[in-house]
Design a protein around this motif. Structure first.
Motif, PDB file in Angstrom:
ATOM      1  N   MET A 120       0.829  -1.212   0.000  1.00  0.00           N
ATOM      2  CA  MET A 120       0.000   0.000   0.000  1.00  0.00           C
ATOM      3  C   MET A 120       0.863   1.262   0.000  1.00  0.00           C
ATOM      4  N   ILE A 121       1.910   1.284   0.801  1.00  0.00           N
ATOM      5  CA  ILE A 121       2.803   2.450   0.869  1.00  0.00           C
ATOM      6  C   ILE A 121       3.486   2.676  -0.472  1.00  0.00           C
ATOM      7  N   GLU A 122       4.016   1.600  -1.041  1.00  0.00           N
ATOM      8  CA  GLU A 122       4.709   1.724  -2.331  1.00  0.00           C
ATOM      9  C   GLU A 122       3.754   2.150  -3.442  1.00  0.00           C
ATOM     10  N   ALA A 123       2.556   1.574  -3.473  1.00  0.00           N
ATOM     11  CA  ALA A 123       1.592   1.934  -4.511  1.00  0.00           C
ATOM     12  C   ALA A 123       1.182   3.406  -4.381  1.00  0.00           C
ATOM     13  N   ALA A 124       0.944   3.864  -3.165  1.00  0.00           N
ATOM     14  CA  ALA A 124       0.601   5.275  -2.958  1.00  0.00           C
ATOM     15  C   ALA A 124       1.766   6.170  -3.389  1.00  0.00           C
ATOM     16  N   ARG A 125       2.986   5.782  -3.051  1.00  0.00           N
ATOM     17  CA  ARG A 125       4.172   6.545  -3.445  1.00  0.00           C
ATOM     18  C   ARG A 125       4.297   6.607  -4.968  1.00  0.00           C
ATOM     19  N   ASP A 126       3.838   5.540  -5.642  1.00  0.00           N
ATOM     20  CA  ASP A 126       3.887   5.491  -7.102  1.00  0.00           C
ATOM     21  C   ASP A 126       2.635   6.095  -7.746  1.00  0.00           C
ATOM     22  N   ASN A 127       1.861   6.845  -6.963  1.00  0.00           N
ATOM     23  CA  ASN A 127       0.674   7.572  -7.432  1.00  0.00           C
ATOM     24  C   ASN A 127      -0.476   6.678  -7.876  1.00  0.00           C
ATOM     25  N   MET A 128      -0.536   5.462  -7.333  1.00  0.00           N
ATOM     26  CA  MET A 128      -1.693   4.610  -7.580  1.00  0.00           C
ATOM     27  C   MET A 128      -2.842   5.115  -6.702  1.00  0.00           C
ATOM     28  N   GLN A 129      -4.048   5.136  -7.248  1.00  0.00           N
ATOM     29  CA  GLN A 129      -5.204   5.645  -6.517  1.00  0.00           C
ATOM     30  C   GLN A 129      -5.848   4.586  -5.623  1.00  0.00           C
ATOM     31  N   LYS A 130      -5.734   3.314  -6.040  1.00  0.00           N
ATOM     32  CA  LYS A 130      -6.372   2.244  -5.270  1.00  0.00           C
ATOM     33  C   LYS A 130      -5.607   0.946  -5.447  1.00  0.00           C
ATOM     34  N   LEU A 131      -5.848   0.043  -4.528  1.00  0.00           N
ATOM     35  CA  LEU A 131      -5.284  -1.302  -4.572  1.00  0.00           C
ATOM     36  C   LEU A 131      -6.454  -2.277  -4.617  1.00  0.00           C
ATOM     37  N   ILE A 132      -6.446  -3.170  -5.599  1.00  0.00           N
ATOM     38  CA  ILE A 132      -7.513  -4.138  -5.799  1.00  0.00           C
ATOM     39  C   ILE A 132      -6.929  -5.541  -5.649  1.00  0.00           C
ATOM     40  N   LEU A 133      -7.739  -6.461  -5.157  1.00  0.00           N
ATOM     41  CA  LEU A 133      -7.298  -7.850  -5.032  1.00  0.00           C
ATOM     42  C   LEU A 133      -8.489  -8.787  -5.123  1.00  0.00           C
ATOM     43  N   GLU A 134      -8.198 -10.039  -5.430  1.00  0.00           N
ATOM     44  CA  GLU A 134      -9.179 -11.114  -5.344  1.00  0.00           C
ATOM     45  C   GLU A 134      -8.722 -12.042  -4.233  1.00  0.00           C
ATOM     46  N   VAL A 135      -9.686 -12.612  -3.534  1.00  0.00           N
ATOM     47  CA  VAL A 135      -9.389 -13.561  -2.456  1.00  0.00           C
ATOM     48  C   VAL A 135     -10.451 -14.646  -2.477  1.00  0.00           C
TER      49      VAL A 135
END
Length: 153
Positions: free
Chosen positions: A95-110
């Motif tokens: 989450m930290i890395e994605a936010a730092r890379d300007n990603m708006q959201k994190l999606i996953l399947e479980v």
């Protein structure tokens, strides 16, 4: 003996890590990824990480970036290290890395049967946004995936 997760470092996954990662993958999943699938993830739009604890890999993640979304494709923790916070540390790192890379959201399947993972994701702010029927191979047929999202901004 001290908890091995206390002396940990999260770093990029390297090709040389694949034998150990594949061992964890086979311990963790009934339908594991192949070495070829992992090798295909060494691209600019992917982020691969390992959590190293006391000289061995305790867990890893594979994330794909597409436009402004990060998609957590694989997260796995060595069975002997489950329940020690490895999965949470890896998830927070993603989450930290994605936010730092300007990603708006994190999606996953479980897998819907993976209640411990779902509880972890919910405790980290993920919400259910849908499902994918028959998404995962299972011992008998296919299993539905819950799709979850965490806004990062």
């Amino acid at each position: 003996m001290s908890d091995p997760v206390c002396a940990h470092v999260i770093r990029p996954l390297e090709v040389a890590d694949l034998p150990e990662v594949l061992d964890i993958e086979h311990q963790g999943y009934s339908h594991p990824w192949t070495e070829g699938v992992f090798r295909d993830c060494f691209r600019d739009d992917y982020r691969l990480s390992v959590l190293k604890a006391s000289g061995y890999i305790a867990g890893y993640t594979v994330v794909a970036y597409l436009f402004d979304e990060a998609h957590l494709l694989n997260v796995c923790v060595r069975p002997s290290d489950r329940g020690r916070g490895v999965g949470r540390q890896l998830l927070r790192h993603v989450m930290i890395e994605a936010a730092r890379d300007n990603m708006q959201k994190l999606i996953l399947e479980v897998r819907q049967s993976n209640t411990s993972a779902i509880a972890l994701y919910q405790s980290e702010g993920f919400v259910l946004i849908g499902e994918r029927p028959g998404y995962y191979p299972a011992a008998e047929g296919r299993e539905t995936a819950s799709v979850m999202e965490r806004i990062l901004v």
